[in-house]
Design a protein around this motif. Sequence first.
Motif, PDB file in Angstrom:
ATOM      1  N   ALA A 213      11.119  -7.978 -49.359  1.00  0.00           N
ATOM      2  CA  ALA A 213      12.468  -8.535 -49.549  1.00  0.00           C
ATOM      3  C   ALA A 213      13.024  -9.104 -48.253  1.00  0.00           C
ATOM      4  CB  ALA A 213      13.417  -7.490 -50.142  1.00  0.00           C
TER       5      ALA A 213
ATOM      6  N   TYR B  28      21.715 -23.621 -49.132  1.00  0.00           N
ATOM      7  CA  TYR B  28      22.059 -22.198 -49.167  1.00  0.00           C
ATOM      8  C   TYR B  28      22.813 -21.745 -47.914  1.00  0.00           C
ATOM      9  CZ  TYR B  28      21.467 -17.837 -51.794  1.00  0.00           C
ATOM     10  OH  TYR B  28      21.695 -16.735 -52.569  1.00  0.00           O
TER      11      TYR B  28
ATOM     12  N   SER C 271      22.966  -9.412 -52.584  1.00  0.00           N
ATOM     13  CA  SER C 271      21.750  -9.889 -53.231  1.00  0.00           C
ATOM     14  C   SER C 271      21.036  -8.753 -53.973  1.00  0.00           C
ATOM     15  CB  SER C 271      20.811 -10.490 -52.185  1.00  0.00           C
ATOM     16  OG  SER C 271      19.582 -10.835 -52.776  1.00  0.00           O
ATOM     17  N   GLN C 272      20.396  -9.099 -55.092  1.00  0.00           N
ATOM     18  CA  GLN C 272      19.583  -8.154 -55.877  1.00  0.00           C
ATOM     19  C   GLN C 272      18.095  -8.514 -55.796  1.00  0.00           C
ATOM     20  OE1 GLN C 272      20.896  -5.463 -57.553  1.00  0.00           O
ATOM     21  NE2 GLN C 272      22.841  -6.042 -56.607  1.00  0.00           N
ATOM     22  N   MET C 273      17.716  -9.308 -54.788  1.00  0.00           N
ATOM     23  CA  MET C 273      16.329  -9.741 -54.674  1.00  0.00           C
ATOM     24  C   MET C 273      15.383  -8.565 -54.442  1.00  0.00           C
ATOM     25  SD  MET C 273      16.233 -12.909 -55.364  1.00  0.00           S
ATOM     26  CE  MET C 273      14.498 -13.069 -55.006  1.00  0.00           C
TER      27      MET C 273
ATOM     28  N   VAL D 108      14.365  -7.114 -57.664  1.00  0.00           N
ATOM     29  CA  VAL D 108      13.420  -7.968 -58.395  1.00  0.00           C
ATOM     30  C   VAL D 108      12.000  -7.756 -57.899  1.00  0.00           C
ATOM     31  CG1 VAL D 108      12.749 -10.360 -58.834  1.00  0.00           C
ATOM     32  CG2 VAL D 108      15.155  -9.685 -58.997  1.00  0.00           C
TER      33      VAL D 108
ATOM     34  N   PRO E 145      12.642 -10.001 -63.795  1.00  0.00           N
ATOM     35  CA  PRO E 145      13.614 -11.037 -63.400  1.00  0.00           C
ATOM     36  C   PRO E 145      15.036 -10.641 -63.768  1.00  0.00           C
ATOM     37  CG  PRO E 145      12.520 -11.680 -65.423  1.00  0.00           C
ATOM     38  CD  PRO E 145      11.845 -10.413 -64.969  1.00  0.00           C
TER      39      PRO E 145
ATOM     40  N   VAL F 100      23.818 -17.067 -60.425  1.00  0.00           N
ATOM     41  CA  VAL F 100      22.472 -17.055 -59.849  1.00  0.00           C
ATOM     42  C   VAL F 100      21.442 -16.573 -60.878  1.00  0.00           C
ATOM     43  CG1 VAL F 100      23.358 -16.623 -57.530  1.00  0.00           C
ATOM     44  CG2 VAL F 100      22.737 -14.681 -58.980  1.00  0.00           C
ATOM     45  N   THR F 101      20.182 -16.906 -60.588  1.00  0.00           N
ATOM     46  CA  THR F 101      19.048 -16.355 -61.333  1.00  0.00           C
ATOM     47  C   THR F 101      17.984 -15.946 -60.333  1.00  0.00           C
ATOM     48  OG1 THR F 101      17.504 -16.738 -63.144  1.00  0.00           O
ATOM     49  CG2 THR F 101      17.861 -18.577 -61.658  1.00  0.00           C
ATOM     50  N   ARG F 102      17.253 -14.872 -60.626  1.00  0.00           N
ATOM     51  CA  ARG F 102      16.279 -14.328 -59.677  1.00  0.00           C
ATOM     52  C   ARG F 102      14.966 -14.070 -60.417  1.00  0.00           C
ATOM     53  NH1 ARG F 102      21.016 -11.021 -59.275  1.00  0.00           N
ATOM     54  NH2 ARG F 102      22.337 -11.597 -57.499  1.00  0.00           N
TER      55      ARG F 102
ATOM     56  N   GLY G 261       9.785 -13.036 -54.200  1.00  0.00           N
ATOM     57  CA  GLY G 261      10.731 -13.429 -55.228  1.00  0.00           C
ATOM     58  C   GLY G 261      11.485 -14.675 -54.811  1.00  0.00           C
TER      59      GLY G 261
ATOM     60  N   GLY H  59      15.230 -16.816 -55.547  1.00  0.00           N
ATOM     61  CA  GLY H  59      16.555 -16.793 -56.129  1.00  0.00           C
ATOM     62  C   GLY H  59      17.199 -18.167 -56.079  1.00  0.00           C
TER      63      GLY H  59
END
Length: 486
Positions: free
Chosen positions: A48, A57, A81-83, A86, A92, A107-109, A122, A124
Motif C-alpha cells: 500500500a 491527483y 484512503s481505503q487502498m 483493497v 474491490p 472514488v472507486t478502488r 491496487g 484508485g
Amino acid sequence: MLQGIEGRRRDGKDVAADSAQLRELATRSLLAHFADLCEGVVVVDAQARVVWMNDRYPLHLGIDDPSRAIGRPVEEVIPNSQMRQVVETGRPIMLDIMDFGKEAFVVTRLPLRDDHGKVIGGVGFILYDDPRHLAPVVSRYQRLREDLAQAQRRLAEARRTKYTFSSFVGIGERCQAVKQAARRASRALAPVLILGETGTGKELLAHAIHSASPRAHGPFIAVNIAAVPETLLEAEFFGVAPGAYTGADRRGRDGKFKLADGGTLFLDEVGDMSLALQAKLLRTLQEQEVEPVGSNQLIQVDVRVIAATSRDLERMVAEGAFRADLYYRLNVITLVPPPLRERPEDLRVLAEHLLDATCRHQGLPVVGITPAAIERLERHDWPGNVRELSNVLERAVLMTDSEVLDVEDLERVMPAPRKVASPENVPATAAVSLSEAVAEAERRAIHTALRSHGGNKAQAAKTLGISRAALYEKIAALGLDTQPVG
C-alpha cells in the motif's frame, strides 16, 4: 486431412496468442483512458505504498511536489484512503465517497493481480470531485427502492385477510353460535376444518379466524385445490428447487407452505385432494417441514392450516377416498356454517348488507327492498346459499329503475317459489309461520330418507344432498326420533 487438422491447431494457437495480446492491450488502454477521464488516479504496491499518480491527483490533494509522495504509505498522502484494505483483502470497493479536508470525492478502488492471481497492488480513481454528480444515479436508485417497497407492500396486502367476523352477517342463533365458535378457534393454533355447502361463507370464516388470531400480521395464503391441476399441486404446495426439471425456473419457486410461514394456509376444497398428495400433506402437518420438488433439503415452516370442503369427509373416509389419519389431523376444531335455507331470520339483514355492497361496487345509489320482496326470498331453497343470494340481488339491481326492489324485480331473476308443504297436509284454516312450515317439511324429508335407508344416516344424508354432520345438526335441532324404522 492431417494437414487440415494441423492448420486448425496452428490457427487455434494463433487465436489464443492474439487473445492474450488483446487482453493486455485492453488493460493498458482501459487504464490510460481512465487516467485521462478521471479526476485522479493513484497506484499502490502490495504494501500500500504509492508508486504512481497522474498529474491531476496531486492538485486535488494540494501536493506541490508529487515526487515526494512516491514510496510513502498511502495513508500519509491520502489520510482517508481505503487502498490498504483493497490490497490486503483483494476485494474491490466499487463506489465510495472519500472526504479530504473540506472536499469530498467519488472514488472507486480495484486490486491489481499478476498472472497467477496474486494481489500485487491496487489502483484508485477519483470519478468525480463533487458527489453531486451522482445525483441522477442516486435519484434513480431511490426510485427503484421506492418501487420495490411499494410492490412489497402491495404483495403483503394481497396476502392479508379481506374479511373479519363483522363480514359474517347474521342475527340468528345458529349464525351467532358459529361466529362464537370461530372466535374461540382464532385464539388457538390448532387446525380448523370448516364443513358446509357451497356459498355458506367457509372462506370468509377462514379469513376472519386469521385476522383475529395472534398470526394476524403474518401472511394469509389461500389455495383452491379444486382449481389447480393434480400434476401441479405438489409444486404448488411445496415449491420447486432451482432447475428441478426442464422448464423450471432457474431461481426455484417457493411453495404455498413457505409463503405462509409464520401465518395461515387456507386449503379450500380439501376433499378434492388425491390420496398420494394427502400422504405428503399429512407428513408436512406432522413435521412442520417441506421438501421442494427436485430437492433433498428439508425446509422448516411454521404454518397454521385451516381447511374447508363441501364434501362429506366422514363418508369419504369410510369409502377409502380420504385418509383417516389426515382427517383426524385436520378435524381438531370443526365449524359448520348453516345453509341459508336454515337461517331465514337472517335474510333481511343479509339482503340489505348485500344490496349496499353491490350498489357501492357498481357506483349506484343504494337500493332498498320491500317486506314482500323479503318474503319472496324466504320461499326460495337457495342451493347456492349466500353466493346465490348475492347474485340474485345484483342482477335485480342492474335490471330495475326503481329505488326499492319489490317482488316483481325479483321474479325476473328468480325461479318459482318452492312448495314447503302440500295442501292435503295443511288445513286451510291453519295459521303457521314460514319457519314452522320449513321445519315441518324438513322433518318429513329426513324421516322419509331414513325410512328408505333403514335408518342409515350416511345414506340418508347422501339422498338429502347434505353432509352427515349437517344431518346430525338437523336431527338435534328438530328434535327428531331417529330410532330404526321398518
